[in-house]
Design a protein around this motif. Sequence first.
Motif, mmCIF file in Angstrom:
data_model
loop_
_atom_site.group_PDB
_atom_site.id
_atom_site.type_symbol
_atom_site.label_atom_id
_atom_site.label_comp_id
_atom_site.label_asym_id
_atom_site.label_seq_id
_atom_site.Cartn_x
_atom_site.Cartn_y
_atom_site.Cartn_z
ATOM 1 N N GLY A 131 45.304 35.414 40.590
ATOM 2 C CA GLY A 131 46.032 36.388 41.403
ATOM 3 C C GLY A 131 47.177 35.748 42.151
ATOM 4 O O GLY A 131 48.264 36.331 42.291
ATOM 5 N N ILE B 282 37.834 38.980 38.292
ATOM 6 C CA ILE B 282 38.873 40.015 38.227
ATOM 7 C C ILE B 282 39.050 40.688 39.583
ATOM 8 O O ILE B 282 40.171 40.990 40.013
ATOM 9 C CB ILE B 282 38.532 41.053 37.146
ATOM 10 N N LEU C 20 42.478 40.922 41.760
ATOM 11 C CA LEU C 20 43.057 42.164 42.275
ATOM 12 C C LEU C 20 43.159 42.135 43.793
ATOM 13 O O LEU C 20 44.085 42.702 44.374
ATOM 14 C CB LEU C 20 42.201 43.358 41.823
ATOM 15 N N LEU D 34 46.809 42.894 45.048
ATOM 16 C CA LEU D 34 47.039 44.210 45.632
ATOM 17 C C LEU D 34 46.925 44.242 47.148
ATOM 18 O O LEU D 34 47.623 45.010 47.812
ATOM 19 C CB LEU D 34 46.063 45.222 45.026
#
Length: 583
Positions: free
Chosen positions: A155, A402, A406, A410
């Motif tokens: 990320g 994952i 995120l 985000l």
Amino acid sequence: MPALTDRPDVTPPRWQEYVPGLALARSYERAWLPKDVVAGLVLSALLVPQGMAYAQLAGLPPVTGLYTSILCLLGYAVFGPSRVLVLGPDSSLGPMIAATIAPLMLANGDPARAVALASMLAIMVGVVMTVAGLAKFGFVADLLSKPTQIGYMNGLALTIVVGQLAKLFGFSIDADGLVDEVRDFVSGLAAGEANTTAAILGVGSLAGILLLNRLLPKLPSVLIVVVLAALTVNTFDLQSRGVDTVGVLPQGFPPFDLPSINWSDVAPLLLGALAIAVVALADTMSTASSFAARKGERVRGNQEMIGIGAANVAAGFFQGFPVSTSGSRTAVAEQAGSRSQVTGVVGAAVITVVLVFATTLMQYVPQPTLGAIVIAAALSLADIAGTRRLWHQRRVEFLLSIIALLGVALLGVLPGILVAVGLSILNVFRRAWWPHQAELGQVEGIAGLHDTESYPDADVLPGLVVYRFDAPLIFANARMFGETVREIAEDHPDLRWIIVAAEPITDVDTTAADMLLELDSWLNARGVSLVFAEMKDPVRQKIERYGLTRTIDPRHFLPTLDEAVAEYRRQTGANWRDSRNET
């Protein structure tokens, strides 16, 4: 008469254990010096451009990256235990620094205030790391599990690449967050804001770094690309075509400065410092472990924290920002023949010479090339192979990876690290909450007792169930344990004993003790005995302290599983039979 320090029965003062640089100075061999000097010169070729690039990644003037590099190398040389690790500005910390100080900046974005905030952040990180090291909190690095660390780094890599794309193409955007940055970058390209000359230079620099790293990994790719880009800008006067450059650096050694901030800045800076400290420690421990393994050395985790802390404090008092260990720079130093931290001292000396005597050396380095350096570093952070391995090996941990990705992409870098740490802790808790359980039986030709699900042909003893619970027995899983044992008792009408294979049970808390008391009474009312085998002594002592042996028969605590089964057979005369006949 020999000196006092030469006497074999006199040990150095304890405080010297915390200053490994003194021991290095005493034991340093002259034969190491040429190799350390050469390695330091090679290393400085990487430190200068990367330091400036990572400073801009953190939202700071490029020269602060050089200030940071000098002082952190000197600080770690004195207090760091490893002879090979190289500290400095790091691509993984840049976004975290920017995310911490950006909300505290004034509307005009005063660079001096940004430097003061970043310097105080470095001092806070240094204090946190030093105190944690003295308190022997090295285990904190374990708060980031491998799957969540992979996800966090992926990320982070995505965030860094997207954030540098506009610089790579010669324009700027004002966006906050990955989605907004992608939208504004695409909009800028569509509106023709990109500078074609800068874009060619930036993309070419990135391609050059990646190709050299792949085809000629021993060459200093970053230095080669920076020199070629600067020569191109100067030769063809690309500044007149809108290509932005670093310009002339401020002259002189980094000035000592006590950062001045507002009291309202302390709390957000401290939160950022804690997050940065966790990431820096996890990164350092993983890097230190991998390089120490090559040399058969031992990693001193707590002293590493003190070394990193000293490096950050030193940088913070000289207009620097938080630093961590760099795997790429450490690898360069090792490949160049580094023998000790003198390599870092030589690198610091070279950067000082640049600042004092050659401030114009970097004036033609184009900003798109610095963006390319950051993007290349970010791509090295991503671990696609590790992610793919998680998918094939364990889907739950792939999912955690994952989610961590995120979280960073985000929610932002700082919330992302909190998500990663939280996921790691929850994953540990999940395993204790829903542990593996098994009923055991005898398998012909294999010693011991084994899971009847894995060996459906295993033999069992009538009236007996051997039950294994693979976790500490605590408040989170006590109800599960009790309900499972009750279900076993109800499913076996002829049940006389339940033997708990207690070797995996490393703890029993008070909630679980109350559950065992109720469970034993419930089983006794049905004529079933609850028996424990292979219970560890510390756990048995807790059982006795809770007073459970006044209810559970002390004779029902047996040292081994074989003895427990033998005792049951002696009392009942039962013989083994195929578990498929058990209904």
